[in-house]
Scaffold this motif. Structure first.
Motif, PDB file in Angstrom:
ATOM      1  N   UNK A  59       0.824  -1.209   0.000  1.00 51.92           N
ATOM      2  CA  UNK A  59       0.000   0.000   0.000  1.00 51.92           C
ATOM      3  C   UNK A  59       0.864   1.268   0.000  1.00 51.92           C
ATOM      4  N   UNK A  60       1.969   1.243   0.723  1.00 49.18           N
ATOM      5  CA  UNK A  60       2.805   2.446   0.861  1.00 49.18           C
ATOM      6  C   UNK A  60       3.612   2.723  -0.402  1.00 49.18           C
ATOM      7  N   UNK A  61       4.064   1.686  -1.098  1.00 49.74           N
ATOM      8  CA  UNK A  61       4.968   1.877  -2.228  1.00 49.74           C
ATOM      9  C   UNK A  61       4.303   2.590  -3.389  1.00 49.74           C
ATOM     10  N   UNK A  62       3.004   2.414  -3.571  1.00 43.95           N
ATOM     11  CA  UNK A  62       2.330   3.111  -4.674  1.00 43.95           C
ATOM     12  C   UNK A  62       2.422   4.618  -4.483  1.00 43.95           C
ATOM     13  N   UNK A  63       2.150   5.065  -3.265  1.00 39.77           N
ATOM     14  CA  UNK A  63       2.195   6.504  -2.974  1.00 39.77           C
ATOM     15  C   UNK A  63       3.624   7.011  -2.958  1.00 39.77           C
ATOM     16  N   UNK A  64       4.539   6.247  -2.362  1.00 43.64           N
ATOM     17  CA  UNK A  64       5.935   6.687  -2.289  1.00 43.64           C
ATOM     18  C   UNK A  64       6.591   6.716  -3.674  1.00 43.64           C
ATOM     19  N   UNK A  65       6.206   5.794  -4.541  1.00 44.97           N
ATOM     20  CA  UNK A  65       6.774   5.774  -5.879  1.00 44.97           C
ATOM     21  C   UNK A  65       6.332   7.005  -6.690  1.00 44.97           C
ATOM     22  N   UNK A  66       5.081   7.411  -6.509  1.00 47.84           N
ATOM     23  CA  UNK A  66       4.582   8.614  -7.201  1.00 47.84           C
ATOM     24  C   UNK A  66       5.298   9.857  -6.683  1.00 47.84           C
ATOM     25  N   UNK A  67       5.504   9.896  -5.374  1.00 50.23           N
ATOM     26  CA  UNK A  67       6.225  11.048  -4.807  1.00 50.23           C
ATOM     27  C   UNK A  67       7.653  11.110  -5.330  1.00 50.23           C
ATOM     28  N   UNK A  68       8.299   9.954  -5.453  1.00 49.61           N
ATOM     29  CA  UNK A  68       9.685   9.922  -5.929  1.00 49.61           C
ATOM     30  C   UNK A  68       9.770  10.404  -7.373  1.00 49.61           C
ATOM     31  N   UNK A  69       8.807  10.043  -8.199  1.00 49.33           N
ATOM     32  CA  UNK A  69       8.823  10.470  -9.593  1.00 49.33           C
ATOM     33  C   UNK A  69       8.595  11.983  -9.698  1.00 49.33           C
ATOM     34  N   UNK A  70       7.816  12.576  -8.762  1.00 46.72           N
ATOM     35  CA  UNK A  70       7.622  14.029  -8.773  1.00 46.72           C
ATOM     36  C   UNK A  70       8.872  14.759  -8.286  1.00 46.72           C
ATOM     37  N   UNK A  71       9.524  14.160  -7.284  1.00 44.81           N
ATOM     38  CA  UNK A  71      10.712  14.810  -6.730  1.00 44.81           C
ATOM     39  C   UNK A  71      11.917  14.664  -7.666  1.00 44.81           C
ATOM     40  N   UNK A  72      11.922  13.603  -8.472  1.00 42.49           N
ATOM     41  CA  UNK A  72      13.068  13.353  -9.365  1.00 42.49           C
ATOM     42  C   UNK A  72      12.568  13.304 -10.807  1.00 42.49           C
ATOM     43  N   UNK A  73      12.245  14.522 -11.361  1.00 38.21           N
ATOM     44  CA  UNK A  73      11.766  14.502 -12.752  1.00 38.21           C
ATOM     45  C   UNK A  73      12.867  14.015 -13.698  1.00 38.21           C
ATOM     46  N   UNK A  74      12.511  13.194 -14.594  1.00 38.19           N
ATOM     47  CA  UNK A  74      13.464  12.646 -15.556  1.00 38.19           C
ATOM     48  C   UNK A  74      14.203  11.428 -15.068  1.00 38.19           C
ATOM     49  N   UNK A  75      13.948  10.997 -13.799  1.00 36.05           N
ATOM     50  CA  UNK A  75      14.632   9.803 -13.266  1.00 36.05           C
ATOM     51  C   UNK A  75      13.999   8.549 -13.856  1.00 36.05           C
ATOM     52  N   UNK A  76      14.797   7.507 -13.963  1.00 35.04           N
ATOM     53  CA  UNK A  76      14.292   6.218 -14.470  1.00 35.04           C
ATOM     54  C   UNK A  76      13.415   5.540 -13.409  1.00 35.04           C
ATOM     55  N   UNK A  77      12.701   4.503 -13.871  1.00 35.14           N
ATOM     56  CA  UNK A  77      11.835   3.747 -12.935  1.00 35.14           C
ATOM     57  C   UNK A  77      12.663   3.096 -11.829  1.00 35.14           C
ATOM     58  N   UNK A  78      13.846   2.608 -12.185  1.00 31.26           N
ATOM     59  CA  UNK A  78      14.681   1.952 -11.167  1.00 31.26           C
ATOM     60  C   UNK A  78      15.143   2.946 -10.117  1.00 31.26           C
ATOM     61  N   UNK A  79      15.497   4.142 -10.565  1.00 26.38           N
ATOM     62  CA  UNK A  79      15.948   5.147  -9.606  1.00 26.38           C
ATOM     63  C   UNK A  79      14.781   5.587  -8.714  1.00 26.38           C
ATOM     64  N   UNK A  80      13.615   5.771  -9.328  1.00 27.36           N
ATOM     65  CA  UNK A  80      12.439   6.152  -8.535  1.00 27.36           C
ATOM     66  C   UNK A  80      12.091   5.064  -7.517  1.00 27.36           C
ATOM     67  N   UNK A  81      12.216   3.777  -7.931  1.00 24.08           N
ATOM     68  CA  UNK A  81      11.912   2.653  -7.019  1.00 24.08           C
ATOM     69  C   UNK A  81      12.880   2.641  -5.853  1.00 24.08           C
ATOM     70  N   UNK A  82      14.154   2.834  -6.128  1.00 18.98           N
ATOM     71  CA  UNK A  82      15.133   2.815  -5.046  1.00 18.98           C
ATOM     72  C   UNK A  82      14.870   3.956  -4.061  1.00 18.98           C
ATOM     73  N   UNK A  83      14.502   5.157  -4.628  1.00 14.17           N
ATOM     74  CA  UNK A  83      14.204   6.290  -3.754  1.00 14.17           C
ATOM     75  C   UNK A  83      12.961   6.013  -2.901  1.00 14.17           C
ATOM     76  N   UNK A  84      11.950   5.380  -3.503  1.00 19.62           N
ATOM     77  CA  UNK A  84      10.728   5.060  -2.750  1.00 19.62           C
ATOM     78  C   UNK A  84      11.014   4.031  -1.655  1.00 19.62           C
ATOM     79  N   UNK A  85      11.876   3.038  -1.983  1.00 17.42           N
ATOM     80  CA  UNK A  85      12.210   2.019  -0.969  1.00 17.42           C
ATOM     81  C   UNK A  85      12.984   2.649   0.172  1.00 17.42           C
ATOM     82  N   UNK A  86      13.912   3.535  -0.179  1.00 17.04           N
ATOM     83  CA  UNK A  86      14.694   4.196   0.873  1.00 17.04           C
ATOM     84  C   UNK A  86      13.772   4.995   1.779  1.00 17.04           C
ATOM     85  N   UNK A  87      12.817   5.720   1.166  1.00 18.40           N
ATOM     86  CA  UNK A  87      11.873   6.498   1.972  1.00 18.40           C
ATOM     87  C   UNK A  87      11.012   5.589   2.846  1.00 18.40           C
ATOM     88  N   UNK A  88      10.596   4.462   2.326  1.00 17.42           N
ATOM     89  CA  UNK A  88       9.766   3.512   3.106  1.00 17.42           C
ATOM     90  C   UNK A  88      10.526   2.979   4.307  1.00 17.42           C
TER      91      UNK A  88
END
Length: 548
Positions: A59-88
């Motif tokens: 449940x948390x990763x969906x919201x955190x992944x969207x936040x990561x993509x907004x904070x890191x415009x132009x970042x790849x999916x893998x980078x956004x995923x790692x940022x979301x996992x770190x935040x989680x």
């Protein structure tokens, strides 16, 4: 070991020891079961935590992944995923009870800080096993067993990593062991207190048994007055003590009765022997030339020998009454048996009249010789203890399940002071020299051997003794019960006066109305004595060795 073995011989030691051993095994099993139940309960709690953590991650990763993509415009999916996992992992730190570990597709792992201390060395060394995908399982490790569940992480339909939730089982086992230890400690204290209480109670309860054993060990036939203390309770030990005292009382009474019995035998045998010895001494001093004195001495000796013979015969009958072959039962036709009884009565040296009533035509299981012995004793007893000319009758009748053989006389009755003991050995009514005092005892022994009953009815109207013998009527005999009492048809024969030469007993079937009235059943009076079949305090037991 020998001392322990000797101690276990005693019931007061063996019972508490056995009970405590059984209780100890039961409590040990209970403690083991408690440990296993607590361990299973801890595993179930871990599985609930794993399921809850997986659901929260999804449940948390969906919201955190969207936040990561907004904070890191132009970042790849893998980078956004790692940022979301770190935040989680920052928002959900690890606890000592479980740890969340994310492994990416390239093998890189991220985990929350401060995980379970026993698992951190394995994680940093790369020795922490992940387990199979989508399976909850227990895996052994160098730090002990762990409970783990690994699920894949999918992004856009592609697998980009895995989420592992791992929890050590050592704390769960420690808690279960601690709880089981408390249960075992409480059980041990309860076992100790219960064992002490049981031993004290049993020691006190069984104390009379030691006294009972000592009393039994010190008791002999010369001293039967010892008794044990009877506990106040109504338990088995108290009952045993009371019954033991009752047994000693019976033995003492039987011993006294046996001494009296032997003394009576000695007295009864001493009298005829003394008489015979005296007459022999007189005959020896006078000489054999006096034919009259010789004939008189021979007659006296024969009379005393007959008396001793009757005494010995009655004693043998009483002594053998407890043997299995005392009464040899077989089918007996009552009519034929009465005919033989009439022949036996006609041979007795008496001038008294005996009336015989014809019996009902039935068959019973009995020993004809023993039964005849009992009836002849009753007739002889009536002849001895009633005045000359007294009417004596022998009759038979039927009652449900019994054949009744009765001897009735019109004499003065048995004295009231001996009615309760009249069937005991050497009890006499009067001082008749020809009476041994054993006739009625033999009657009682014979009837007891037939599983029957003796009924005594005596008073001023006379004496009637009934022998109730068990009877199972055949199919053609049941109708006889409806026709009782049975009337005789033979005419009466008047009594003949006694002869001065050879006295002969006259046997007459009695069919007169007066006799029928006298034979009619009489309501029980205060002088009626019904004797039980088994009366240990009436007849002594003599042990007679069979001749080879």
């Amino acid at each position: 070991m020998d001392r322990l073995r000797r101690s276990l011989r005693f019931l007061r030691v063996r019972v508490p020891a056995t009970a405590m051993a059984v209780f100890a095994v039961s409590l040990a099993v209970a403690a083991v079961l408690a440990y296993e139940l607590l361990l299973q309960d801890g595993r179930r709690d871990i599985d609930i935590v794993i399921a809850r953590e997986q659901e929260r991650f999804a449940l948390s990763m969906s919201e955190l992944l969207a936040d990561a993509q907004e904070d890191l415009p132009g970042a790849s999916d893998d980078e956004a995923l790692r940022a979301a996992v770190t935040r989680y992992l920052q928002l959900n730190p690890a606890t000592p009870s479980y740890w969340a570990i994310v492994t990416f597709a390239d093998g890189h792992q991220q985990a929350a800080a401060n995980g379970p201390p026993e698992l951190e060395p394995l994680f940093h060394a790369g020795a922490l096993p992940q387990g199979r995908l989508n399976v909850r399982e227990t895996i052994p490790t160098e730090a002990g067993d762990v409970r783990t569940a690994t699920v894949p992480i999918l992004l856009g339909g592609d697998r980009v990593g895995t989420l592992q939730i791992v929890a050590p089982l050592a704390p769960v086992r420690a808690e279960a062991m601690e709880a089981a230890g408390l249960v075992a400690a409480a059980a041990g204290v309860s076992l100790l207190l219960g064992g002490i209480l049981l031993a004290a109670t049993l020691w006190r309860s069984l104390a009379p048994l030691g006294q009972l054993a000592a009393t039994a060990r010190n008791t002999n036939l010369r001293s039967l007055d010892a008794r044990v203390d009877e506990p106040d309770g109504d338990d088995e030990v108290g009952l045993l003590a009371r019954e033991f005292n009752t047994m000693l009382a019976r033995l003492a009474a039987a011993s006294d009765q046996q001494r009296e019995f032997m003394a009576s035998i000695g007295h009864e045998l001493r009298t005829p022997i003394t008489i015979a010895r005296g007459h022999l001494e007189v005959l020896e001093s006078v000489g054999a030339g006096d034919r009259a004195l010789t004939s008189e001495t021979v007659a006296i000796l024969q009379d005393e020998l007959r008396r001793m013979g009757r005494l010995v015969e009655d004693l043998m009958a009483i002594a053998r009454s407890g043997m299995d072959d005392f009464a040899r039962r077989r089918p007996v036709e009552l009519v034929h048996w009465f005919e033989e009884l009439e022949l036996r009565l006609s041979g007795t040296p008496s001038g008294r009249q005996v009336r015989i009533q014809p019996p009902p035509p039935v068959t019973l299981q009995a020993d004809p010789d023993r039964l005849a012995q009992a009836v002849l004793n009753l007739v002889s007893n009536a002849e001895v203890h009633t005045p000359p000319g007294t009417d004596i009758r022998v009759e038979a009748g039927l009652r449900p399940r019994h054949v009744v053989v009765a001897v009735h006389d019109d004499g003065p009755g048995i004295p009231e002071e001996i009615r309760d003991q009249v069937f005991a050995p050497f009890v006499r009514a009067g001082e008749a020299p020809s009476s041994t005092g054993l006739g009625l005892s033999v009657v009682k022994a014979v009837v007891d051997a037939h599983d029957g009953e003796v009924v005594l009815d005596t008073g001023a109207h006379g004496t009637r003794i009934e022998l109730l013998l068990p009877w199972q009527p055949a199919a053609d005999e049941t109708e006889l019960l409806e026709d009782r009492p049975r009337e005789a048809t033979a005419p009466s024969v008047p009594a003949q006066p006694p002869s001065t030469t050879a006295p002969v007993q006259t046997l007459v079937p009695d069919t007169s109305a007066a006799a029928a009235e006298q034979r009619a059943p009489r309501a029980p009076t205060s002088d009626t004595l019904r004797l039980p079949r088994e009366a240990d305090d009436t007849l002594p037991t003599l042990r007679v060795r069979r001749p080879d």
